[in-house]
Design a protein around this motif. Structure first.
Motif, PDB file in Angstrom:
ATOM      1  N   LEU A   1       0.638  14.238   3.405  1.00  0.00           N
ATOM      2  CA  LEU A   1      -0.816  13.990   3.928  1.00  0.00           C
ATOM      3  C   LEU A   1      -0.312  12.140   3.562  1.00  0.00           C
ATOM      4  O   LEU A   1      -0.631  10.929   4.603  1.00  0.00           O
ATOM      5  N   ALA A   2       0.512  11.616   2.011  1.00  0.00           N
ATOM      6  CA  ALA A   2       1.039  10.684   2.707  1.00  0.00           C
ATOM      7  C   ALA A   2       1.909   9.804   3.537  1.00  0.00           C
ATOM      8  O   ALA A   2       1.827   8.327   4.078  1.00  0.00           O
TER       9      ALA A   2
ATOM     10  N   MET B   1      -9.374   0.117   5.222  1.00  0.00           N
ATOM     11  CA  MET B   1     -10.125  -1.093   6.177  1.00  0.00           C
ATOM     12  C   MET B   1     -10.574  -1.142   7.485  1.00  0.00           C
ATOM     13  O   MET B   1     -11.157  -2.478   7.960  1.00  0.00           O
TER      14      MET B   1
ATOM     15  N   LEU C   1     -10.515   3.649  16.272  1.00  0.00           N
ATOM     16  CA  LEU C   1      -9.795   3.632  14.770  1.00  0.00           C
ATOM     17  C   LEU C   1     -10.453   4.830  14.497  1.00  0.00           C
ATOM     18  O   LEU C   1      -9.167   5.280  13.637  1.00  0.00           O
TER      19      LEU C   1
ATOM     20  N   VAL D   1      -5.450  17.659   9.215  1.00  0.00           N
ATOM     21  CA  VAL D   1      -4.421  17.456   7.818  1.00  0.00           C
ATOM     22  C   VAL D   1      -5.435  18.113   6.814  1.00  0.00           C
ATOM     23  O   VAL D   1      -4.612  19.858   6.663  1.00  0.00           O
TER      24      VAL D   1
ATOM     25  N   GLN E   1     -12.894  -6.402  19.068  1.00  0.00           N
ATOM     26  CA  GLN E   1     -11.967  -6.119  17.375  1.00  0.00           C
ATOM     27  C   GLN E   1     -13.453  -4.745  17.172  1.00  0.00           C
ATOM     28  O   GLN E   1     -12.125  -3.676  16.203  1.00  0.00           O
TER      29      GLN E   1
ATOM     30  N   VAL F   1       1.291  10.878   6.327  1.00  0.00           N
ATOM     31  CA  VAL F   1       0.070  10.871   7.941  1.00  0.00           C
ATOM     32  C   VAL F   1      -0.362   9.339   7.323  1.00  0.00           C
ATOM     33  O   VAL F   1      -0.636   8.300   8.653  1.00  0.00           O
ATOM     34  N   THR F   2      -0.741   8.640   6.320  1.00  0.00           N
ATOM     35  CA  THR F   2      -1.840   7.333   6.003  1.00  0.00           C
ATOM     36  C   THR F   2      -0.705   6.455   6.762  1.00  0.00           C
ATOM     37  O   THR F   2      -1.337   5.558   7.297  1.00  0.00           O
TER      38      THR F   2
ATOM     39  N   LEU G   1      -0.911   0.573  11.758  1.00  0.00           N
ATOM     40  CA  LEU G   1      -2.208   0.482  12.666  1.00  0.00           C
ATOM     41  C   LEU G   1      -2.936  -0.314  12.305  1.00  0.00           C
ATOM     42  O   LEU G   1      -3.821  -1.225  12.822  1.00  0.00           O
ATOM     43  N   SER G   2      -3.610  -0.057  11.161  1.00  0.00           N
ATOM     44  CA  SER G   2      -5.029  -0.717  10.869  1.00  0.00           C
ATOM     45  C   SER G   2      -5.219  -1.883  10.349  1.00  0.00           C
ATOM     46  O   SER G   2      -6.043  -2.968  10.689  1.00  0.00           O
ATOM     47  N   ILE G   3      -4.052  -2.210   9.629  1.00  0.00           N
ATOM     48  CA  ILE G   3      -3.532  -3.575   8.983  1.00  0.00           C
ATOM     49  C   ILE G   3      -2.835  -4.479  10.635  1.00  0.00           C
ATOM     50  O   ILE G   3      -3.027  -5.821  10.404  1.00  0.00           O
TER      51      ILE G   3
ATOM     52  N   PRO H   1      -4.805   5.063  -2.875  1.00  0.00           N
ATOM     53  CA  PRO H   1      -4.043   4.830  -1.533  1.00  0.00           C
ATOM     54  C   PRO H   1      -4.594   5.385  -0.274  1.00  0.00           C
ATOM     55  O   PRO H   1      -3.959   4.747   0.763  1.00  0.00           O
ATOM     56  N   ILE H   2      -5.225   6.190  -0.374  1.00  0.00           N
ATOM     57  CA  ILE H   2      -4.868   6.840   0.387  1.00  0.00           C
ATOM     58  C   ILE H   2      -5.437   7.026   1.678  1.00  0.00           C
ATOM     59  O   ILE H   2      -5.531   6.422   3.113  1.00  0.00           O
TER      60      ILE H   2
ATOM     61  N   TYR I   1      -9.298   8.200  12.918  1.00  0.00           N
ATOM     62  CA  TYR I   1      -8.480   8.769  11.749  1.00  0.00           C
ATOM     63  C   TYR I   1      -9.279   9.975  10.999  1.00  0.00           C
ATOM     64  O   TYR I   1      -8.643  11.095  10.079  1.00  0.00           O
TER      65      TYR I   1
ATOM     66  N   LEU J   1      -1.074   4.987  10.030  1.00  0.00           N
ATOM     67  CA  LEU J   1      -2.482   4.741  10.109  1.00  0.00           C
ATOM     68  C   LEU J   1      -2.235   3.801   9.448  1.00  0.00           C
ATOM     69  O   LEU J   1      -2.947   2.427   9.780  1.00  0.00           O
ATOM     70  N   THR J   2      -1.805   3.112   8.297  1.00  0.00           N
ATOM     71  CA  THR J   2      -2.256   1.710   7.492  1.00  0.00           C
ATOM     72  C   THR J   2      -1.666   0.725   8.594  1.00  0.00           C
ATOM     73  O   THR J   2      -2.157  -0.046   8.501  1.00  0.00           O
TER      74      THR J   2
ATOM     75  N   VAL K   1       0.971   4.467  -2.739  1.00  0.00           N
ATOM     76  CA  VAL K   1       1.012   5.774  -2.317  1.00  0.00           C
ATOM     77  C   VAL K   1       2.176   6.633  -2.882  1.00  0.00           C
ATOM     78  O   VAL K   1       1.686   7.474  -3.517  1.00  0.00           O
TER      79      VAL K   1
ATOM     80  N   ILE L   1       1.066  -1.484   0.503  1.00  0.00           N
ATOM     81  CA  ILE L   1      -0.271   0.017  -0.123  1.00  0.00           C
ATOM     82  C   ILE L   1       0.762   0.899  -0.525  1.00  0.00           C
ATOM     83  O   ILE L   1       0.525   2.393  -0.690  1.00  0.00           O
TER      84      ILE L   1
ATOM     85  N   LEU M   1      -4.814  -4.496  12.652  1.00  0.00           N
ATOM     86  CA  LEU M   1      -6.735  -5.730  13.420  1.00  0.00           C
ATOM     87  C   LEU M   1      -6.637  -6.788  12.836  1.00  0.00           C
ATOM     88  O   LEU M   1      -8.190  -7.160  13.551  1.00  0.00           O
ATOM     89  N   ILE M   2      -6.459  -6.724  11.164  1.00  0.00           N
ATOM     90  CA  ILE M   2      -6.550  -8.323  10.951  1.00  0.00           C
ATOM     91  C   ILE M   2      -5.958  -9.105  11.349  1.00  0.00           C
ATOM     92  O   ILE M   2      -4.715  -8.850  10.936  1.00  0.00           O
ATOM     93  N   PRO M   3      -6.678 -10.226  11.807  1.00  0.00           N
ATOM     94  CA  PRO M   3      -5.680 -11.241  12.013  1.00  0.00           C
ATOM     95  C   PRO M   3      -4.568 -11.733  11.314  1.00  0.00           C
ATOM     96  O   PRO M   3      -5.469 -12.151  10.294  1.00  0.00           O
TER      97      PRO M   3
ATOM     98  N   PRO N   1      -6.443   3.494   5.373  1.00  0.00           N
ATOM     99  CA  PRO N   1      -6.795   3.140   6.214  1.00  0.00           C
ATOM    100  C   PRO N   1      -8.355   3.079   6.726  1.00  0.00           C
ATOM    101  O   PRO N   1      -8.747   2.543   7.814  1.00  0.00           O
TER     102      PRO N   1
END
Lengths: 227, 231
Positions: free
Chosen positions: A152-153, B178, B209, B220, B202, A155-156, A162-164, B171-172, B213, A159-160, A125, A121, A166-168, B175
């Motif tokens: 912006l990228a 997901m 989250l 931002v 979960q 910052v993402t 972190l959120s990934i 792509p941005i 975000y 976050l990406t 980006v 990802i 969550l997926i076991p 998060p």
């Protein structure tokens, strides 16, 4: 400045060589919990430093982008662009070495594993960053949009990451071993490679920056001469 | 003019323009329906869409939102309204909030029409919690419109226009996508059985989250919008 760049590149290169030499000649082969020898762990001495450097590069891209927006000096745009470019190249290396390790450790070329996916990802980006820059014709707008997008990228990215989480993940993260259970020559090889790679990156960044300055000068001279 | 009145004026302008043409909402709803039919064929013999219900819904909304986001600025740009807006005594951040809330309104209208259709035609149902389901959609929408408004302002000022937006925007959005998918899936599947409490935890962390975000992206975008919209 040129001299400093060259010495940095040689220092970085030498450190990388020493690091790899220790990794392959001195450091013992890692052993898994089941007692199996893991020769493929060697890629870690290259993979992790490259990953760290690419993240550093993207972070610098955002920092220089912010500096450009605040100070409106062109040099920060050059630095930001150079950082993102290098981050992208290093990121590709992360992806390639990651895929190689996948094949060796899991027997498949691609696994939708959190870390690899995050990096994919990330690459998407930042690939868009170049598309964005090429889609703007005016130089000042290009720099402005590039800086905004780089921030912006950046910052993402966390976050990406972190959120990934969550997926076991169905796979145990084998090579997390790295930092935790390393000692002696393994740790030395890792740290030297890491430091060498960072030095090497800084040198490349400076070189790219100087190249852009020269390109701008050439452009200016060309205009002086009447196109 | 106070900030609320400035923002309100921009929203009002967008809503009136949309009421006259109705092109944005109608196109987006049609697009969402077309994607639904495409899903039906794409998944072959599958009759049970429940395991990936959240994904289907969000992919459709995310793609549909690119249409609306493009429209909202292409109009402004082509008719020279953007210059007018910049010349008007309106603070730049208020332009952002006005456009963003306008987009949010249109996206929400599209979803109010599309969600029941999705639930009905793909045989889906919200078994878990309806408030959680709605909450996930609202939070996801805020994220979509925040990032989308900022990036569509960039894309409309580039040579590639509409083509650029999906490439920089999707792509941005990862998060947001997901976390929204996890939350929506959970809210639809319900929290029964042995894994119930774990699932619930979960989903709740995904919701938190997602909210975080939204706040980060809002801050931002608010900070950067001034640099995007004009000299």
């Amino acid at each position: 400045m040129k001299k400093a760049t060259y010495s940095l590149i040689f220092a970085g290169g030498a450190l990388l060589m020493i690091g790899f030499a220790i990794a392959f000649l001195v450091a013992p082969i890692a052993v898994s919990e089941s007692g199996k020898e893991l020769f493929n762990q060697k890629i870690f001495y290259y993979h992790a430093p490259v990953a760290e450097t690419s993240l550093l590069a993207f972070l610098l891209g955002a920092v220089f982008g912010a500096l450009f927006l605040i100070k409106k000096e062109r040099k920060y745009d050059f630095l930001s662009l150079a950082a993102v470019e290098l981050g992208f190249v290093f990121g590709m290396l992360v992806e390639f070495t990651g895929v190689m390790w996948d094949k060796a450790a899991w027997g498949v070329w691609w696994q939708w594993e959190p870390r690899l996916t995050t990096y994919l990802i990330l690459m998407l980006v930042y690939a868009a960053y170049f598309v964005l820059r090429s889609a703007v014709s005016e130089d000042s707008t290009k720099a402005r949009f590039g800086a905004v997008y780089a921030i912006l990228a950046a910052v993402t990215v966390p976050l990406t990451f972190l959120s990934i989480r969550l997926i076991p993940s169905i796979h145990p993260i084998v090579i997390d071993t790295g930092g935790a259970h390393m000692e002696g020559p393994m740790l030395a090889a890792f740290l030297i490679s890491m430091f060498g790679m960072t030095t090497f990156f800084v040198a490349l960044l400076l070189m790219r920056y100087q190249a852009q300055l020269t390109a701008e000068e050439v452009d200016y001279l060309k205009n002086e001469l009447g196109g | 003019m106070s900030a609320t009145r400035q923002i309100g004026a921009i929203i009002k302008k967008d809503v009136i323009a949309e009421l006259r043409t109705k092109e944005m909402v109608v196109t987006m709803v049609l697009f969402v329906l077309i994607i639904m039919v495409a899903f039906h064929f794409g998944f072959g013999e599958t009759k049970d869409f429940a395991p990936f219900a959240g994904g289907l819904i969000w992919i459709a909304f995310l793609f549909a939102s690119t249409l609306g986001l493009n429209r909202s600025f292409v109009h402004e740009k082509d008719e020279g309204c953007l210059e007018g807006l910049l010349l008007a005594p309106v603070d730049r951040p208020n332009i952002f909030f006005g456009k963003m809330l306008g987009n949010l309104i249109f996206l929400t209208i599209v979803e109010i029409i599309a969600v029941p259709l999705y639930l009905g035609m793909l045989n889906l149902s919200v078994n878990g919690s309806v408030p959680l389901f709605v909450g996930a959609i609202v939070l996801g929408n805020i994220g979509i419109c925040t990032v989308g408004t900022l990036l569509s302002t960039i894309s409309v000022n580039s040579k590639m226009r509409d083509m650029l937006l999906p490439v920089i925007y999707l792509p941005i959005m990862t998060p947001i996508l997901m976390t929204a998918v996890i939350a929506t899936n959970g809210a639809m599947a319900g929290f029964v059985g042995k894994d119930g409490p774990q699932m619930y935890a979960q989903v709740m962390s995904a919701m938190k989250l997602l909210a975080v975000y939204d706040i980060i992206f809002l801050l931002v975008a608010y900070a950067l919008y001034d640099f995007v919209i004009g000299e």
